[in-house]
Design an enzyme around this catalytic site. Structure first.
Site, PDB file in Angstrom:
ATOM      1  N   SER A   1       3.106  -2.089  10.442  1.00 18.07           N
ATOM      2  CA  SER A   1       4.790  -2.260  10.676  1.00 18.07           C
ATOM      3  C   SER A   1       5.133  -3.579  10.474  1.00 18.07           C
ATOM      4  O   SER A   1       6.063  -4.278  11.192  1.00 18.07           O
ATOM      5  CB  SER A   1       5.109  -1.704  11.920  1.00 18.07           C
ATOM      6  OG  SER A   1       4.787  -0.627  12.279  1.00 18.07           O
TER       7      SER A   1
ATOM      8  N   LYS B   1       0.064   4.211  -0.141  1.00 19.46           N
ATOM      9  CA  LYS B   1      -0.366   5.562   0.255  1.00 19.46           C
ATOM     10  C   LYS B   1      -0.357   6.532  -0.662  1.00 19.46           C
ATOM     11  O   LYS B   1      -0.499   6.712  -1.787  1.00 19.46           O
ATOM     12  CB  LYS B   1       0.133   5.604   1.879  1.00 19.46           C
ATOM     13  CG  LYS B   1      -0.227   4.300   2.525  1.00 19.46           C
ATOM     14  CD  LYS B   1       0.010   4.515   3.846  1.00 19.46           C
ATOM     15  CE  LYS B   1      -0.275   3.214   4.918  1.00 19.46           C
ATOM     16  NZ  LYS B   1      -0.064   3.498   6.150  1.00 19.46           N
TER      17      LYS B   1
ATOM     18  N   GLY C   1       2.591   2.408  10.758  1.00 17.48           N
ATOM     19  CA  GLY C   1       3.479   3.319  10.726  1.00 17.48           C
ATOM     20  C   GLY C   1       4.266   3.631  11.912  1.00 17.48           C
ATOM     21  O   GLY C   1       5.136   4.427  11.997  1.00 17.48           O
TER      22      GLY C   1
ATOM     23  N   HIS D   1      -9.462   1.505   4.918  1.00 18.52           N
ATOM     24  CA  HIS D   1      -8.392   1.686   5.658  1.00 18.52           C
ATOM     25  C   HIS D   1      -8.421   2.535   6.941  1.00 18.52           C
ATOM     26  O   HIS D   1      -9.261   3.739   6.664  1.00 18.52           O
ATOM     27  CB  HIS D   1      -7.347   2.228   4.974  1.00 18.52           C
ATOM     28  CG  HIS D   1      -6.100   2.107   5.364  1.00 18.52           C
ATOM     29  ND1 HIS D   1      -5.670   3.053   6.129  1.00 18.52           N
ATOM     30  CD2 HIS D   1      -4.965   1.372   5.308  1.00 18.52           C
ATOM     31  CE1 HIS D   1      -4.205   2.700   6.618  1.00 18.52           C
ATOM     32  NE2 HIS D   1      -3.925   1.541   5.860  1.00 18.52           N
TER      33      HIS D   1
ATOM     34  N   GLU E   1      -6.868   5.207   7.742  1.00 14.52           N
ATOM     35  CA  GLU E   1      -6.712   6.493   7.651  1.00 14.52           C
ATOM     36  C   GLU E   1      -7.763   7.082   6.800  1.00 14.52           C
ATOM     37  O   GLU E   1      -7.922   8.333   6.982  1.00 14.52           O
ATOM     38  CB  GLU E   1      -5.369   6.547   6.719  1.00 14.52           C
ATOM     39  CG  GLU E   1      -4.232   6.338   7.657  1.00 14.52           C
ATOM     40  CD  GLU E   1      -2.908   5.783   6.820  1.00 14.52           C
ATOM     41  OE1 GLU E   1      -2.936   5.928   5.576  1.00 14.52           O
ATOM     42  OE2 GLU E   1      -1.925   5.132   7.754  1.00 14.52           O
TER      43      GLU E   1
ATOM     44  N   GLU F   1      -5.781  -4.609  10.651  1.00 13.62           N
ATOM     45  CA  GLU F   1      -4.649  -3.497  10.938  1.00 13.62           C
ATOM     46  C   GLU F   1      -4.672  -2.605  12.257  1.00 13.62           C
ATOM     47  O   GLU F   1      -5.471  -1.834  12.345  1.00 13.62           O
ATOM     48  CB  GLU F   1      -4.422  -2.630   9.770  1.00 13.62           C
ATOM     49  CG  GLU F   1      -4.329  -3.148   8.215  1.00 13.62           C
ATOM     50  CD  GLU F   1      -3.533  -2.261   7.669  1.00 13.62           C
ATOM     51  OE1 GLU F   1      -2.634  -2.452   7.003  1.00 13.62           O
ATOM     52  OE2 GLU F   1      -4.250  -1.107   7.239  1.00 13.62           O
TER      53      GLU F   1
ATOM     54  N   ASN G   1       0.847  -1.164  -0.066  1.00 13.31           N
ATOM     55  CA  ASN G   1      -0.050  -0.062   0.101  1.00 13.31           C
ATOM     56  C   ASN G   1       0.840   1.226   0.061  1.00 13.31           C
ATOM     57  O   ASN G   1       1.546   1.557   1.092  1.00 13.31           O
ATOM     58  CB  ASN G   1      -0.793  -0.170   1.155  1.00 13.31           C
ATOM     59  CG  ASN G   1      -1.614   1.172   1.538  1.00 13.31           C
ATOM     60  OD1 ASN G   1      -1.730   2.039   0.540  1.00 13.31           O
ATOM     61  ND2 ASN G   1      -2.390   1.222   2.524  1.00 13.31           N
TER      62      ASN G   1
HETATM   63  P1  PGA Z   1       2.907   0.473   7.633  1.00 14.32           P
HETATM   64  O1  PGA Z   1       1.236   0.545   6.872  1.00 14.32           O
HETATM   65  O2  PGA Z   1       3.407  -1.023   7.095  1.00 14.32           O
HETATM   66  O3  PGA Z   1       3.578   1.428   7.141  1.00 14.32           O
HETATM   67  O4  PGA Z   1       2.543   0.300   8.993  1.00 14.32           O
HETATM   68  C1  PGA Z   1       0.448  -0.585   6.956  1.00 14.32           C
HETATM   69  C2  PGA Z   1      -0.818  -0.067   6.344  1.00 14.32           C
HETATM   70  O5  PGA Z   1      -1.404   1.201   6.667  1.00 14.32           O
HETATM   71  O6  PGA Z   1      -1.408  -0.575   5.361  1.00 14.32           O
END
Ligand code: PGA
Length: 264
Positions: free
Chosen positions: A221, A11, A182, A104, A106, A176, A9
């Site tokens: 992560s 983003k 992150g 997601h 976010e 998640e 992803n």
């Molecule tokens: P990350 O993001 O691997 O940077 O923690 C995962 C995600 O939000 O899909």
């Protein structure tokens, strides 16, 4: 048998130069596949990249003759109309996507997306022939409250498209934890397995036997260092990877870890 899915992803990251990363990943995957053929290894992991929408058509063209797939990061619930700035699932499919991430955290946080909205998006994705990757996860406060499993399972049920549209090949779920995204922090392996087992059981109450075929990804992560242990868990069928998917070496190392977890 559930085929592992390793999904990147990107983003809101990546200009045209980022396409070179996907080319390098595709070359690395082709090498693994050739090696796997020689050693007669089981079905290799499926690899997917979800770029920003501006790169989707170009990335799909770049990867056309490879085994890699592409996906969107979000879609609107309608197939067309007066929705300035939005993209429909039909448009993503037209640009070469096979998958689309919906719900997601976010999007849920930054755009106030409720589970009802997520459900409508997942339904639109399926209607357009895309496989929705439906994301669920708890906040840190919810984890600390001790009720994370119940909260995340409830979120899943509220976000699911109609049960009659759900088959093992037509839905992917990504767990998640919001606090792991992150942050460099991850739940313990037993917390991840417990959550995935609970999600599969709860899904089974709605769709019966098909629940055993739906792939459950872990995201938050995931890195080359922890991918093997996470992917070896019984109910973890792949990963949704943000930061580490932006770098070809790191993403390939996670794909290698996925392949290694198959031989356990
Ligand atoms: P990350 O993001 O691997 O940077 O923690 C995962 C995600 O939000 O899909």
């Amino acid at each position: 048998m559930r085929r592992l899915l390793i999904a990147g992803n990107w983003k809101m990251n990546g200009l045209s130069a980022q396409l070179a990363v996907a080319t390098a990943v595709a070359q690395g995957v082709e090498t693994y596949v050739a090696e796997g053929e020689e050693t007669g290894q089981a079905l290799p992991p499926e690899v997917l990249i979800c770029p920003p929408a501006t790169l989707l058509a170009a990335l799909s063209a770049t990867l056309r003759n490879t085994s890699l797939r592409t996906g969107g990061q979000d879609c609107h619930a309608a197939s067309s109309g007066a929705h300035t700035g939005d993209l429909s699932a039909v448009m993503l499919a037209d640009a070469g996507a096979s998958y689309v991430i919906v719900g997601h955290s976010e999007r849920r946080a930054d755009h106030s997306e409720t589970s009802a909205i997520v459900r409508a998006k997942a339904e639109a994705a399926a209607a357009a022939g895309l496989v929705p990757i439906l994301c669920v996860g708890e906040t840190e406060a919810e984890r600390d409250s001790g009720a994370a499993v119940r909260i995340v399972c409830d979120q899943l049920i509220a976000s699911l498209p109609p049960p009659e549209t759900i088959t093992g090949n037509a839905l992917v779920i990504a767990y998640e934890p919001v606090w792991a995204i992150g942050s460099g922090r991850t739940p313990t392996l037993s917390q991840v397995q417990d959550m995935h087992a609970a999600l599969r059981a709860r899904l089974g109450e709605t769709v019966g036997q098909e629940a055993s075929r739906v792939r459950l990804l872990y995201g938050g992560s995931m890195k080359p260092q922890n991918a093997h242990d996470l992917l070896a868990l019984h109910d973890v069928d792949g990963g949704l990877i943000g930061g580490a998917s932006l770098n070809a070496d790191e993403f390939l190392a996670i794909i290698a870890a996925a392949r290694a977890s198959l031989t356990l």
